[in-house]
Design a protein around this motif. Structure first.
Motif, PDB file in Angstrom:
ATOM      1  N   ASP A 120     -59.813   5.038  38.996  1.00  0.00           N
ATOM      2  CA  ASP A 120     -60.628   5.607  37.926  1.00  0.00           C
ATOM      3  C   ASP A 120     -61.788   6.404  38.515  1.00  0.00           C
ATOM      4  O   ASP A 120     -62.068   7.528  38.081  1.00  0.00           O
ATOM      5  CB  ASP A 120     -61.139   4.481  37.023  1.00  0.00           C
ATOM      6  CG  ASP A 120     -61.883   4.986  35.807  1.00  0.00           C
ATOM      7  OD1 ASP A 120     -61.519   6.047  35.257  1.00  0.00           O
ATOM      8  OD2 ASP A 120     -62.849   4.314  35.402  1.00  0.00           O
ATOM      9  N   SER A 141     -62.593  10.393  38.100  1.00  0.00           N
ATOM     10  CA  SER A 141     -63.911  10.788  37.584  1.00  0.00           C
ATOM     11  C   SER A 141     -64.638  11.680  38.587  1.00  0.00           C
ATOM     12  O   SER A 141     -65.244  12.694  38.202  1.00  0.00           O
ATOM     13  CB  SER A 141     -64.769   9.554  37.279  1.00  0.00           C
ATOM     14  OG  SER A 141     -64.211   8.800  36.237  1.00  0.00           O
ATOM     15  N   GLU A 198     -65.984  10.443  32.891  1.00  0.00           N
ATOM     16  CA  GLU A 198     -65.497   9.064  32.840  1.00  0.00           C
ATOM     17  C   GLU A 198     -64.595   8.846  31.630  1.00  0.00           C
ATOM     18  O   GLU A 198     -63.580   8.157  31.721  1.00  0.00           O
ATOM     19  CB  GLU A 198     -66.655   8.067  32.812  1.00  0.00           C
ATOM     20  CG  GLU A 198     -67.393   7.938  34.133  1.00  0.00           C
ATOM     21  CD  GLU A 198     -68.363   9.080  34.410  1.00  0.00           C
ATOM     22  OE1 GLU A 198     -68.724   9.832  33.468  1.00  0.00           O
ATOM     23  OE2 GLU A 198     -68.743   9.249  35.580  1.00  0.00           O
ATOM     24  N   SER A 254     -61.294  10.534  32.327  1.00  0.00           N
ATOM     25  CA  SER A 254     -60.550   9.711  33.282  1.00  0.00           C
ATOM     26  C   SER A 254     -59.885   8.541  32.559  1.00  0.00           C
ATOM     27  O   SER A 254     -58.725   8.217  32.830  1.00  0.00           O
ATOM     28  CB  SER A 254     -61.481   9.193  34.389  1.00  0.00           C
ATOM     29  OG  SER A 254     -60.773   8.365  35.278  1.00  0.00           O
ATOM     30  N   GLY A 255     -60.601   7.922  31.637  1.00  0.00           N
ATOM     31  CA  GLY A 255     -60.018   6.836  30.845  1.00  0.00           C
ATOM     32  C   GLY A 255     -58.829   7.305  30.029  1.00  0.00           C
ATOM     33  O   GLY A 255     -57.823   6.594  29.912  1.00  0.00           O
ATOM     34  N   HIS A 297     -55.869   7.698  32.469  1.00  0.00           N
ATOM     35  CA  HIS A 297     -55.312   6.388  32.809  1.00  0.00           C
ATOM     36  C   HIS A 297     -54.587   5.762  31.620  1.00  0.00           C
ATOM     37  O   HIS A 297     -53.507   5.195  31.781  1.00  0.00           O
ATOM     38  CB  HIS A 297     -56.406   5.448  33.328  1.00  0.00           C
ATOM     39  CG  HIS A 297     -56.769   5.718  34.736  1.00  0.00           C
ATOM     40  ND1 HIS A 297     -57.722   6.641  35.090  1.00  0.00           N
ATOM     41  CD2 HIS A 297     -56.283   5.210  35.882  1.00  0.00           C
ATOM     42  CE1 HIS A 297     -57.813   6.681  36.398  1.00  0.00           C
ATOM     43  NE2 HIS A 297     -56.947   5.831  36.910  1.00  0.00           N
TER      44      HIS A 297
END
Length: 125
Positions: free
Chosen positions: A68, A72, A91, A94-95, A98
């Protein structure tokens, strides 16, 4: 598995100044190839992490969080280079990335080059 992650999902090299889109796609492809080849094991580890708090902590700290952070960091670098909007939350994106590939893994959907390109295209589109 944690040791293997350092090989197939290591932080991309930033030395050659390549476009972040290319680096992100390559990074995703490396992860996708590994989790596809080891899908049953990965799904079992994810399931185990839901029931074992100590294992969850280790799995998160040694596998999930470093990947992660890598994504990011790539997105923040893309922001400094003008390749990614500074208004976007690196962030959070990135979440999303994922979430997309874990969802596909858990539902036995293809994790391939086409999906990696689609993610990169959407993130940078």
């Amino acid at each position: 598995m944690f040791d293997d992650a350092e090989n197939y999902a290591a932080a991309p090299s930033l030395e050659d100044g390549r476009d972040i889109r290319v680096l992100l796609e390559e990074f995703l492809l490396n992860i996708f190839q590994y989790v596809t080849a080891n899908g049953d094991m990965m799904r079992a580890l994810i399931a185990a992490a839901q029931h074992d708090t100590a294992f969850h902590s280790s799995f998160y700290a040694k596998f999930v969080l470093p990947r992660d952070k890598m994504i990011s960091d790539l997105l923040r670098l893309a922001q400094t280079r003008g390749e990614f909007s500074p208004e976007r939350d690196a962030e959070l994106v990135s979440g999303f990335i994922h979430g997309a590939f874990w969802y596909r893994l858990l539902n036995r959907k293809p994790l391939d080059a086409r999906f990696a390109r689609a993610i990169v295209s959407d993130v940078f589109g």
